[in-house]
Design a protein around this motif. Sequence first.
Motif, short mmCIF file in Angstrom:
data_model
loop_
_atom_site.label_atom_id
_atom_site.label_comp_id
_atom_site.label_asym_id
_atom_site.label_seq_id
_atom_site.Cartn_x
_atom_site.Cartn_y
_atom_site.Cartn_z
N ASN A 74 -8.35 6.02 -7.41
CA ASN A 74 -7.87 7.02 -6.49
C ASN A 74 -6.96 8.01 -7.15
O ASN A 74 -6.50 8.96 -6.54
CB ASN A 74 -7.12 6.34 -5.36
CG ASN A 74 -7.66 6.81 -4.05
OD1 ASN A 74 -7.97 7.99 -3.92
ND2 ASN A 74 -7.81 5.92 -3.12
N ARG B 296 -5.80 4.09 1.67
CA ARG B 296 -4.93 4.68 0.65
C ARG B 296 -5.26 6.16 0.49
O ARG B 296 -4.39 7.00 0.39
CB ARG B 296 -5.10 3.95 -0.67
CG ARG B 296 -4.11 4.41 -1.73
CD ARG B 296 -4.36 3.71 -3.04
NE ARG B 296 -4.24 2.28 -2.92
CZ ARG B 296 -5.22 1.42 -3.18
NH1 ARG B 296 -6.39 1.85 -3.57
NH2 ARG B 296 -5.01 0.14 -3.04
N ARG C 148 -8.01 -4.37 -7.09
CA ARG C 148 -6.90 -3.60 -6.59
C ARG C 148 -6.42 -2.62 -7.66
O ARG C 148 -6.19 -1.45 -7.39
CB ARG C 148 -5.80 -4.61 -6.33
CG ARG C 148 -4.90 -4.31 -5.23
CD ARG C 148 -3.88 -5.41 -5.38
NE ARG C 148 -2.70 -5.05 -4.68
CZ ARG C 148 -2.47 -5.44 -3.44
NH1 ARG C 148 -3.35 -6.17 -2.81
NH2 ARG C 148 -1.36 -5.10 -2.86
N GLU D 41 2.30 1.82 -3.36
CA GLU D 41 1.30 2.38 -4.28
C GLU D 41 1.10 3.87 -4.05
O GLU D 41 1.00 4.65 -4.98
CB GLU D 41 -0.04 1.68 -4.09
CG GLU D 41 -0.11 0.33 -4.76
CD GLU D 41 -1.38 -0.41 -4.37
OE1 GLU D 41 -1.35 -1.63 -4.41
OE2 GLU D 41 -2.37 0.26 -4.00
N VAL D 42 1.05 4.23 -2.76
CA VAL D 42 0.85 5.64 -2.42
C VAL D 42 2.00 6.47 -3.00
O VAL D 42 1.78 7.52 -3.60
CB VAL D 42 0.77 5.82 -0.89
CG1 VAL D 42 0.86 7.29 -0.50
CG2 VAL D 42 -0.53 5.22 -0.37
N ARG E 1 -6.60 1.45 -7.60
CA ARG E 1 -5.41 2.26 -7.77
C ARG E 1 -5.74 3.42 -8.70
O ARG E 1 -5.45 4.56 -8.46
CB ARG E 1 -4.31 1.40 -8.38
CG ARG E 1 -2.97 2.07 -8.37
CD ARG E 1 -1.95 1.18 -9.04
NE ARG E 1 -2.27 -0.24 -8.88
CZ ARG E 1 -1.39 -1.14 -8.52
NH1 ARG E 1 -0.17 -0.81 -8.24
NH2 ARG E 1 -1.73 -2.42 -8.44
N PRO F 215 -8.58 -1.04 2.03
CA PRO F 215 -7.39 -0.44 1.43
C PRO F 215 -7.69 0.81 0.63
O PRO F 215 -6.90 1.75 0.60
CB PRO F 215 -6.84 -1.54 0.52
CG PRO F 215 -7.93 -2.49 0.33
CD PRO F 215 -8.87 -2.37 1.49
N HIS F 216 -8.86 0.85 0.02
CA HIS F 216 -9.26 1.99 -0.78
C HIS F 216 -9.25 3.25 0.06
O HIS F 216 -8.66 4.27 -0.28
CB HIS F 216 -10.65 1.71 -1.33
CG HIS F 216 -11.20 2.80 -2.19
ND1 HIS F 216 -10.63 3.13 -3.38
CD2 HIS F 216 -12.25 3.62 -2.00
CE1 HIS F 216 -11.31 4.12 -3.91
NE2 HIS F 216 -12.31 4.44 -3.10
N LEU G 179 0.84 -1.20 0.00
CA LEU G 179 0.00 0.00 0.00
C LEU G 179 0.87 1.25 0.00
O LEU G 179 0.64 2.19 -0.75
CB LEU G 179 -0.90 -0.02 1.24
CG LEU G 179 -2.01 1.01 1.25
CD1 LEU G 179 -3.09 0.61 0.28
CD2 LEU G 179 -2.60 1.14 2.64
#
Lengths: 407, 147
Positions: A401, A275, A394, A240-241, A398, A271-272, A237
């Motif tokens: 967001n 994040r 997922r 990804e951020v 990604r 996680p959404h 995570l």
Amino acid sequence: MNNEKAIKLLLVDDEDAFRQALAKRLGRREMDVFQASTGEEALEVLKATPANVVVMDVKMPGMGGLDALSRIRHEHPGTEVILLTGQAAVEDGITGIRSGAFDYLQKPVETENLVNKIRQAFDKGKHRTDLAKEAEMRESLERQMATAERLASLGTLAAGVAHEINNPLAIIAEAAGYMRLLLKKEECATIPFHDQLEKALGKIEKSVGRAKRTTMQLLGFAGQPDAVYREIELDDLVEEVILLVSGQASGMGVTVIKEQNPCPIILWTDPHRLRQVLINLVSNGIAACDRGGRVFIGSAFSEGMAVIHVRDTGHGIPKENMDRIFEPFFTTKPPGQGTGLGLFVSLDIIKRLGGAIQVESKVGQGACFRVSVPRRGKACPEVSNDIDWRDKARELERRDNHGAGAH
Amino acid sequence: MVRVPINILVVDDEEDFVEMFSMRLEEMGEIVKGVHSGQECLDILAQADVDVVILDIKMPGMDGIETLREIKRRNPIVEVILLTGHGTTDTAVEGMKLGAFDYLNKPADFRELMEKLEGARKRKAEQEERIRKAESRTLMRKTGNLF
Ligand SMILES: Nc1ncnc2c1ncn2[C@@H]1O[C@H](COP(=O)(O)OP(=O)(O)OP(=O)(O)O)[C@@H](O)[C@H]1O
Ligand SMILES: [Mg+2]
């Protein structure tokens, strides 16, 4: 003698001998006795040392017992007063009770009798303060609940408004995009005001982007029913951020650095949403830095919670703003650059996930935000075994967001 | 180089959106039809050649997901791109499970949309190609049996 249990008693009488003798006797009965010889003095003493019970003569030179009584009842509502009256002055006693005395005794007083009265008065006073405390607690709880309810309905409203605004926003975006295409056509290259029109279109597009950021933040806040809980590795995570904010970071000349955590942290969470929170925090950190600044993001375990910290080398948060940064629409960014919803929404999300956010900052030395979330979220809906779909979701999220909070 | 236009059907109950969106896509060189309900969408599909449907999820009456299900039942080869409100990832995932090619948040980024459109068209072409091959194979087998 147990000092904590001792009744704090103020004895008020202008006859020194009588008062001192009585004080001595009462002092032997687990009472902490102090004395005053006038009504005025009694009020002075009470200001410095609150008493549980006051035993006070009615007839005193200067401020009499009855006047002192009403002042005491007013200024020290937790203190009970027992009046001492002359033999033929029952009237005074009754007036006293009317204006709030616990009781009255006629002189000469019998010690045993007085001690009993004092104990009763003490119990009543205690009960009264307990009730007051309880009422206060109840009130603060009710206030909290009212706030929570207000936020919940505000959330529903905000989501509705955001959705309603997104539709016209989409139309504006398409219309502007269409006009831009037309302006790019060869036959339009030489029309009058070509450049001005293009510039105006640019403003429209920029403003659509701005409004879109606000509605996106609001929809994140609005406790959407479709929270998807999943098992995630926190490191993934975080990576990804970092990927998602890399555009903003390089644009501002700021480096985002992941701090290594030797042991992987597995979380069951949404996680959404998580994040979105991390993007908001990192994005704030980047915005606070000058060129060459750095933002660190790392994670650790502490007391069953996963703690993610986002630390920056930016300008920090002044003390007077500390209390306000989580308020909706509070921003120090110039108009159009910040929604002031980032932290408000983030806190709302983290609370919903059963966690908390802490901030530390010194002006000129950057800020550090710590997000702690439980390893297992409160809601644990069934997990889909469809691995492919989890991967797909997922990837979808990604993208979903992309741009939320990062700009 | 001449680019073959994509046949697009835009489905959204917001008439102004359909109009502007279609004009923009046409200006990009695509062939576009616009309708305002799931039922109209199905009617058009029954009679016209469509490569990609761009379908709003939130519509009164027959909503996007229902429409998608029906499209895929009647004509699985047509590709569908869903338009969603932000934060409705679940519905989007459900749509993907039902066979949508992808989804986009409204207001969508136009460049991203064009990429998706290209992707959808490519997938449809590949599917058609595969079907053609499979058909000719069975045809050959059948003819082989005959002689
Ligand atoms: N890391 C930080 N360093 C210094 N100030 C901060 C930091 N994070 C937040 N702030 C202060 O808190 C304010 C509110 O932050 P919040 O994320 O809620 O809104 P914003 O960043 O102003 O707007 P947006 O998130 O839409 O860009 C900021 O404007 C800034 O003054
Ligand atoms: Mg922010």
